[in-house]
Design a protein around this motif. Sequence first.
Motif, PDB file in Angstrom:
ATOM      1  N   UNK A 144       4.434 -39.977  11.189  1.00  0.00           N
ATOM      2  CA  UNK A 144       3.165 -40.710  11.160  1.00  0.00           C
ATOM      3  C   UNK A 144       3.404 -42.202  11.389  1.00  0.00           C
ATOM      4  N   UNK A 145       4.494 -42.710  10.844  1.00  0.00           N
ATOM      5  CA  UNK A 145       4.855 -44.123  11.054  1.00  0.00           C
ATOM      6  C   UNK A 145       5.112 -44.394  12.541  1.00  0.00           C
ATOM      7  N   UNK A 146       5.897 -43.510  13.158  1.00  0.00           N
ATOM      8  CA  UNK A 146       6.222 -43.688  14.584  1.00  0.00           C
ATOM      9  C   UNK A 146       4.939 -43.634  15.422  1.00  0.00           C
ATOM     10  N   UNK A 147       4.102 -42.631  15.164  1.00  0.00           N
ATOM     11  CA  UNK A 147       2.879 -42.472  15.963  1.00  0.00           C
ATOM     12  C   UNK A 147       1.988 -43.704  15.801  1.00  0.00           C
ATOM     13  N   UNK A 148       1.828 -44.176  14.588  1.00  0.00           N
ATOM     14  CA  UNK A 148       0.993 -45.361  14.358  1.00  0.00           C
ATOM     15  C   UNK A 148       1.539 -46.577  15.112  1.00  0.00           C
ATOM     16  N   UNK A 149       2.847 -46.793  14.968  1.00  0.00           N
ATOM     17  CA  UNK A 149       3.462 -47.976  15.589  1.00  0.00           C
ATOM     18  C   UNK A 149       3.406 -47.915  17.116  1.00  0.00           C
ATOM     19  N   UNK A 150       3.434 -46.694  17.663  1.00  0.00           N
ATOM     20  CA  UNK A 150       3.431 -46.531  19.127  1.00  0.00           C
ATOM     21  C   UNK A 150       2.005 -46.580  19.681  1.00  0.00           C
ATOM     22  N   UNK A 151       1.097 -45.870  19.033  1.00  0.00           N
ATOM     23  CA  UNK A 151      -0.261 -45.742  19.590  1.00  0.00           C
ATOM     24  C   UNK A 151      -0.966 -47.093  19.645  1.00  0.00           C
ATOM     25  N   UNK A 152      -0.732 -47.953  18.667  1.00  0.00           N
ATOM     26  CA  UNK A 152      -1.411 -49.251  18.687  1.00  0.00           C
ATOM     27  C   UNK A 152      -0.954 -50.131  19.843  1.00  0.00           C
ATOM     28  N   UNK A 153       0.160 -49.747  20.494  1.00  0.00           N
ATOM     29  CA  UNK A 153       0.663 -50.520  21.633  1.00  0.00           C
ATOM     30  C   UNK A 153       0.086 -50.038  22.963  1.00  0.00           C
ATOM     31  N   UNK A 154      -0.577 -48.888  22.971  1.00  0.00           N
ATOM     32  CA  UNK A 154      -1.142 -48.384  24.226  1.00  0.00           C
ATOM     33  C   UNK A 154      -2.283 -49.329  24.631  1.00  0.00           C
ATOM     34  N   UNK A 155      -2.243 -49.835  25.871  1.00  0.00           N
ATOM     35  CA  UNK A 155      -3.270 -50.790  26.285  1.00  0.00           C
ATOM     36  C   UNK A 155      -4.682 -50.245  26.053  1.00  0.00           C
ATOM     37  N   UNK A 156      -5.523 -51.066  25.457  1.00  0.00           N
ATOM     38  CA  UNK A 156      -6.911 -50.669  25.207  1.00  0.00           C
ATOM     39  C   UNK A 156      -7.146 -50.165  23.797  1.00  0.00           C
TER      40      UNK A 156
END
Length: 225
Positions: free
Chosen positions: A145-157
Motif C-alpha cells: 500500500x505504501x508503494x502504490x500510494x507513493x507511485x500513484x501520486x506521481x502519475x501526471x494528472x
Amino acid sequence: MRIDILSVVPSLLESPFAASIMQRAKDKGHVEIYIHNIRDYSTNKHKNVDDYQYGGGAGMVMSIEPIAACIEKLKGERGYDEIIYMTPDGKVLEQSDCNQLSLCKNIIILCGHYKGVDERIRQHYITREISIGSYVLSGGELAAAVVVDAVVRLIPGVLNDETSALTDSFQDGLLSPPVYTRPEEYRGWRVPDVLLSGDPKKVDEWRETEALKRTQERRPDLLGE
Ligand code: ADE
C-alpha cells in the motif's frame, strides 16, 4: 497504470485505496487496482497456500503453485513491466524508485507472508524486490500500500497541482522547507517575516536555505556526508 496485487489477506488492502487521492486517481481513470486472493488459486481441497519448509525449522513458506498460477494467468492477459515482491530483504524504497515505477503501464505486486515465498518464485517470476524499511511487518500488504500510494501520486494528472509532487521532499535530493498558513500570529508565534514580504526571490532563497539546513540536521546522508 494497472496494478495487480497478490495477497493472502486481501481485506488489508481495501481501505488504503478507497479514499482521498487514491480514490480520485481511480475515479479519474489514472490507475486501476486489482486485488487477487492467492487462496483462489490453490488447487488442494483445504485451499492451502503455505507448507512446511524443507530442511525443517519454524515457520511456513508460501507455496509456489498458487502464486505461479495467478502470475501466469495475468501474464497471459497482458505484458507486465515489473513483478515486484514486497520483502524486508529487498532494496529499501526511495523516491527515485517511485519515479521509475510511475512510468510503468502494468505492474504486479506480490505480498509475502509467513517465512516468505518459495525461493523459486523469486528466481523465475520476480523482477524487483522492495523493502519499505529495516523492520519486519506481519505481511507485505501494508508495504504494498505504501508503494502504490507513493507511485500513484506521481502519475501526471493525479495531483491537482502538478508542481506539488515536484516540490516534495526528496525530489531534489533535499527535505522540504517548513511551511506556514494563516494566522500570521498565534499565541505570539509568528510566521517568518520573509514569507510575508511578498518578494518571491527572497522567499525562494529562504526556502532553499531552510531545505538545506533541515537536510543537514536530519538527513546528512542525503548530502553524501
Ligand atoms: N514484509 C514484511 N516486512 C516488510 C518490509 N519492511 N518491507 C516490505 N515488505 C515487508
